[in-house]
Design a protein around this motif. Structure first.
Motif, PDB file in Angstrom:
ATOM      1  N   PHE A 157      -4.977  12.858  15.940  1.00  0.00           N
ATOM      2  CA  PHE A 157      -5.838  11.950  14.937  1.00  0.00           C
ATOM      3  C   PHE A 157      -7.228  12.592  14.975  1.00  0.00           C
ATOM      4  O   PHE A 157      -7.803  13.004  15.764  1.00  0.00           O
ATOM      5  N   GLU A 158      -7.636  12.050  13.574  1.00  0.00           N
ATOM      6  CA  GLU A 158      -8.961  12.787  13.307  1.00  0.00           C
ATOM      7  C   GLU A 158      -9.604  11.395  12.462  1.00  0.00           C
ATOM      8  O   GLU A 158      -9.117  10.992  11.286  1.00  0.00           O
ATOM      9  N   ASP A 159     -10.703  10.990  12.893  1.00  0.00           N
ATOM     10  CA  ASP A 159     -11.728   9.839  12.226  1.00  0.00           C
ATOM     11  C   ASP A 159     -11.998  10.521  10.936  1.00  0.00           C
ATOM     12  O   ASP A 159     -12.675  11.502  10.980  1.00  0.00           O
ATOM     13  N   VAL A 160     -11.950   9.818   9.871  1.00  0.00           N
ATOM     14  CA  VAL A 160     -12.395  10.354   8.511  1.00  0.00           C
ATOM     15  C   VAL A 160     -13.464   9.126   7.975  1.00  0.00           C
ATOM     16  O   VAL A 160     -14.215   9.607   7.119  1.00  0.00           O
ATOM     17  N   ALA A 161     -13.369   7.944   8.401  1.00  0.00           N
ATOM     18  CA  ALA A 161     -14.514   7.053   7.970  1.00  0.00           C
ATOM     19  C   ALA A 161     -14.509   5.877   9.136  1.00  0.00           C
ATOM     20  O   ALA A 161     -13.589   5.418   9.727  1.00  0.00           O
ATOM     21  N   SER A 162     -15.770   5.477   9.158  1.00  0.00           N
ATOM     22  CA  SER A 162     -15.987   4.458  10.225  1.00  0.00           C
ATOM     23  C   SER A 162     -17.094   3.594   9.568  1.00  0.00           C
ATOM     24  O   SER A 162     -17.438   3.871   8.531  1.00  0.00           O
ATOM     25  N   GLY A 163     -17.502   2.534  10.346  1.00  0.00           N
ATOM     26  CA  GLY A 163     -18.675   1.628   9.873  1.00  0.00           C
ATOM     27  C   GLY A 163     -18.330   0.424   8.979  1.00  0.00           C
ATOM     28  O   GLY A 163     -19.115  -0.168   8.519  1.00  0.00           O
ATOM     29  N   PHE A 164     -16.948   0.067   8.974  1.00  0.00           N
ATOM     30  CA  PHE A 164     -16.561  -1.003   8.401  1.00  0.00           C
ATOM     31  C   PHE A 164     -16.728  -2.246   9.100  1.00  0.00           C
ATOM     32  O   PHE A 164     -16.363  -2.424  10.403  1.00  0.00           O
ATOM     33  N   GLY A 165     -16.563  -3.466   8.536  1.00  0.00           N
ATOM     34  CA  GLY A 165     -16.820  -4.751   9.290  1.00  0.00           C
ATOM     35  C   GLY A 165     -15.327  -5.049   9.605  1.00  0.00           C
ATOM     36  O   GLY A 165     -15.136  -5.200  10.948  1.00  0.00           O
ATOM     37  N   THR A 166     -14.311  -4.987   8.933  1.00  0.00           N
ATOM     38  CA  THR A 166     -13.005  -5.392   9.142  1.00  0.00           C
ATOM     39  C   THR A 166     -12.378  -4.676   8.072  1.00  0.00           C
ATOM     40  O   THR A 166     -11.753  -5.103   6.876  1.00  0.00           O
ATOM     41  N   PRO A 167     -11.965  -3.499   8.286  1.00  0.00           N
ATOM     42  CA  PRO A 167     -11.056  -2.842   7.320  1.00  0.00           C
ATOM     43  C   PRO A 167      -9.650  -3.222   7.311  1.00  0.00           C
ATOM     44  O   PRO A 167      -8.926  -3.171   8.350  1.00  0.00           O
ATOM     45  N   ALA A 168      -9.435  -3.856   6.197  1.00  0.00           N
ATOM     46  CA  ALA A 168      -7.797  -4.388   5.976  1.00  0.00           C
ATOM     47  C   ALA A 168      -6.839  -3.524   5.318  1.00  0.00           C
ATOM     48  O   ALA A 168      -5.551  -3.928   5.791  1.00  0.00           O
ATOM     49  N   ALA A 169      -7.164  -2.569   4.538  1.00  0.00           N
ATOM     50  CA  ALA A 169      -6.227  -1.889   3.872  1.00  0.00           C
ATOM     51  C   ALA A 169      -6.806  -0.460   3.189  1.00  0.00           C
ATOM     52  O   ALA A 169      -7.971  -0.782   3.137  1.00  0.00           O
ATOM     53  N   VAL A 170      -6.027   0.503   3.162  1.00  0.00           N
ATOM     54  CA  VAL A 170      -6.485   1.834   2.583  1.00  0.00           C
ATOM     55  C   VAL A 170      -5.504   2.248   1.572  1.00  0.00           C
ATOM     56  O   VAL A 170      -4.243   2.070   1.761  1.00  0.00           O
ATOM     57  N   LYS A 171      -5.755   2.749   0.432  1.00  0.00           N
ATOM     58  CA  LYS A 171      -4.871   3.331  -0.523  1.00  0.00           C
ATOM     59  C   LYS A 171      -5.566   4.444  -1.142  1.00  0.00           C
ATOM     60  O   LYS A 171      -6.704   4.559  -1.410  1.00  0.00           O
ATOM     61  N   PHE A 172      -4.558   5.217  -1.834  1.00  0.00           N
ATOM     62  CA  PHE A 172      -5.272   6.544  -2.791  1.00  0.00           C
ATOM     63  C   PHE A 172      -4.827   6.123  -3.992  1.00  0.00           C
ATOM     64  O   PHE A 172      -4.092   5.517  -4.474  1.00  0.00           O
ATOM     65  N   ASP A 173      -5.894   6.509  -5.084  1.00  0.00           N
ATOM     66  CA  ASP A 173      -5.585   6.325  -6.330  1.00  0.00           C
ATOM     67  C   ASP A 173      -5.006   7.459  -6.913  1.00  0.00           C
ATOM     68  O   ASP A 173      -4.513   8.487  -6.169  1.00  0.00           O
ATOM     69  N   SER A 174      -4.578   7.562  -8.254  1.00  0.00           N
ATOM     70  CA  SER A 174      -3.923   8.831  -8.621  1.00  0.00           C
ATOM     71  C   SER A 174      -4.527  10.033  -8.680  1.00  0.00           C
ATOM     72  O   SER A 174      -3.877  11.004  -8.792  1.00  0.00           O
ATOM     73  N   GLN A 175      -5.855   9.897  -8.307  1.00  0.00           N
ATOM     74  CA  GLN A 175      -6.709  11.476  -8.285  1.00  0.00           C
ATOM     75  C   GLN A 175      -6.706  11.629  -6.859  1.00  0.00           C
ATOM     76  O   GLN A 175      -7.535  12.706  -6.408  1.00  0.00           O
ATOM     77  N   GLY A 176      -6.314  10.933  -5.825  1.00  0.00           N
ATOM     78  CA  GLY A 176      -6.227  11.132  -4.693  1.00  0.00           C
ATOM     79  C   GLY A 176      -7.687  10.767  -3.743  1.00  0.00           C
ATOM     80  O   GLY A 176      -8.001  10.998  -2.837  1.00  0.00           O
ATOM     81  N   ARG A 177      -8.240  10.010  -4.541  1.00  0.00           N
ATOM     82  CA  ARG A 177      -9.426   9.319  -3.717  1.00  0.00           C
ATOM     83  C   ARG A 177      -9.212   8.046  -2.761  1.00  0.00           C
ATOM     84  O   ARG A 177      -8.330   7.031  -3.056  1.00  0.00           O
ATOM     85  N   LEU A 178      -9.580   8.287  -1.642  1.00  0.00           N
ATOM     86  CA  LEU A 178      -9.283   7.271  -0.532  1.00  0.00           C
ATOM     87  C   LEU A 178     -10.160   6.015  -0.995  1.00  0.00           C
ATOM     88  O   LEU A 178     -11.556   6.182  -1.183  1.00  0.00           O
ATOM     89  N   HIS A 179      -9.558   4.599  -0.711  1.00  0.00           N
ATOM     90  CA  HIS A 179     -10.327   3.609  -0.950  1.00  0.00           C
ATOM     91  C   HIS A 179     -10.036   2.645   0.139  1.00  0.00           C
ATOM     92  O   HIS A 179      -8.758   2.588   0.490  1.00  0.00           O
ATOM     93  N   VAL A 180     -11.030   1.978   0.585  1.00  0.00           N
ATOM     94  CA  VAL A 180     -10.683   1.118   1.916  1.00  0.00           C
ATOM     95  C   VAL A 180     -11.178  -0.239   1.327  1.00  0.00           C
ATOM     96  O   VAL A 180     -12.363  -0.524   0.857  1.00  0.00           O
ATOM     97  N   LEU A 181     -10.387  -1.224   1.775  1.00  0.00           N
ATOM     98  CA  LEU A 181     -10.665  -2.589   1.663  1.00  0.00           C
ATOM     99  C   LEU A 181     -11.209  -3.321   2.876  1.00  0.00           C
ATOM    100  O   LEU A 181     -10.794  -3.257   3.635  1.00  0.00           O
ATOM    101  N   ASP A 182     -12.566  -3.759   2.797  1.00  0.00           N
ATOM    102  CA  ASP A 182     -13.294  -4.179   3.828  1.00  0.00           C
ATOM    103  C   ASP A 182     -13.397  -5.611   3.839  1.00  0.00           C
ATOM    104  O   ASP A 182     -13.982  -6.094   2.932  1.00  0.00           O
ATOM    105  N   THR A 183     -12.403  -6.606   4.552  1.00  0.00           N
ATOM    106  CA  THR A 183     -12.446  -7.854   4.187  1.00  0.00           C
ATOM    107  C   THR A 183     -13.553  -8.797   4.714  1.00  0.00           C
ATOM    108  O   THR A 183     -13.979  -9.627   3.951  1.00  0.00           O
TER     109      THR A 183
END
Length: 183
Positions: free
Chosen positions: A10-36
């Motif tokens: 495992f490798e951490d790639v992003a941190s510092g969110f209040g409550t990350p609820a979901a992650v998804k990639f768009d069609s360009q391969g960009r990572l998106h995080v939903l911080d609820t």
């Protein structure tokens, strides 16, 4: 985290969110995080190690996001059952309007303009106009983070509300005037 399934690492790639609820990639391969907790969608550039807020939603209690074939972004809410399409940083188009998702208790408190009706709606405590049914406000729960927690029952207790929830295993006295837990 990024998981190498072959190596089992495992490798951490992003941190510092209040409550990350979901992650998804768009069609360009960009990572998106939903911080609820922050009610934001954040785009993470893994190569440049940068982040950009691409959507600010009106309230917490969000649970998922999805992209369509044209990379239009949709966000859902567990707290009120709504689904919106993100049309700009601070703008959305309502796909499914907000409403109650699990009403479980009612309480009436006296008010200057008539009785104040409160509804225990599992992940929110809602105040409604008792005459019109119009929602006057809501306190939404972010599981394990917000002070009130989930609300499964509510009872008038003087000028306060007594709430309980088996989900959070607690009973609380809520002051609707200050929007805070008294005890």
């Amino acid at each position: 985290v990024r998981v190498d399934v072959d190596a089992g690492t495992f490798e951490d790639v992003a941190s510092g969110f209040g409550t990350p609820a979901a992650v998804k990639f768009d069609s360009q391969g960009r990572l998106h995080v939903l911080d609820t907790l922050a009610a934001e969608v954040v785009r993470i550039d893994l190569m440049a190690d940068t982040r950009e807020v691409v959507a600010t939603l009106p309230h917490p209690g969000l649970d998922n996001l999805a992209f369509d074939a044209d990379d239009r972004l949709y966000v859902s809410s567990y707290a009120d059952g709504s689904i919106v399409e993100v049309t700009g940083l601070d703008t959305q188009r309502v796909v499914r309007p907000a409403g109650m998702v699990g009403p479980g208790g009612l309480a009436l408190l006296p008010g200057d303009a008539g009785p104040r009706l409160f509804v225990a709606d599992f992940f929110s405590l809602r105040e409604l106009d008792a005459a019109s049914g119009e929602e006057l406000g809501a306190v939404r729960d972010v599981v394990g983070v917000t002070p009130l927690g989930s609300v499964m029952s509510v009872h008038a207790h003087g000028d306060h509300l007594l709430t309980s929830s088996w989900f959070d295993n607690k009973v609380a006295i809520w002051d609707p005037g200050s929007a805070s837990v008294v005890e």
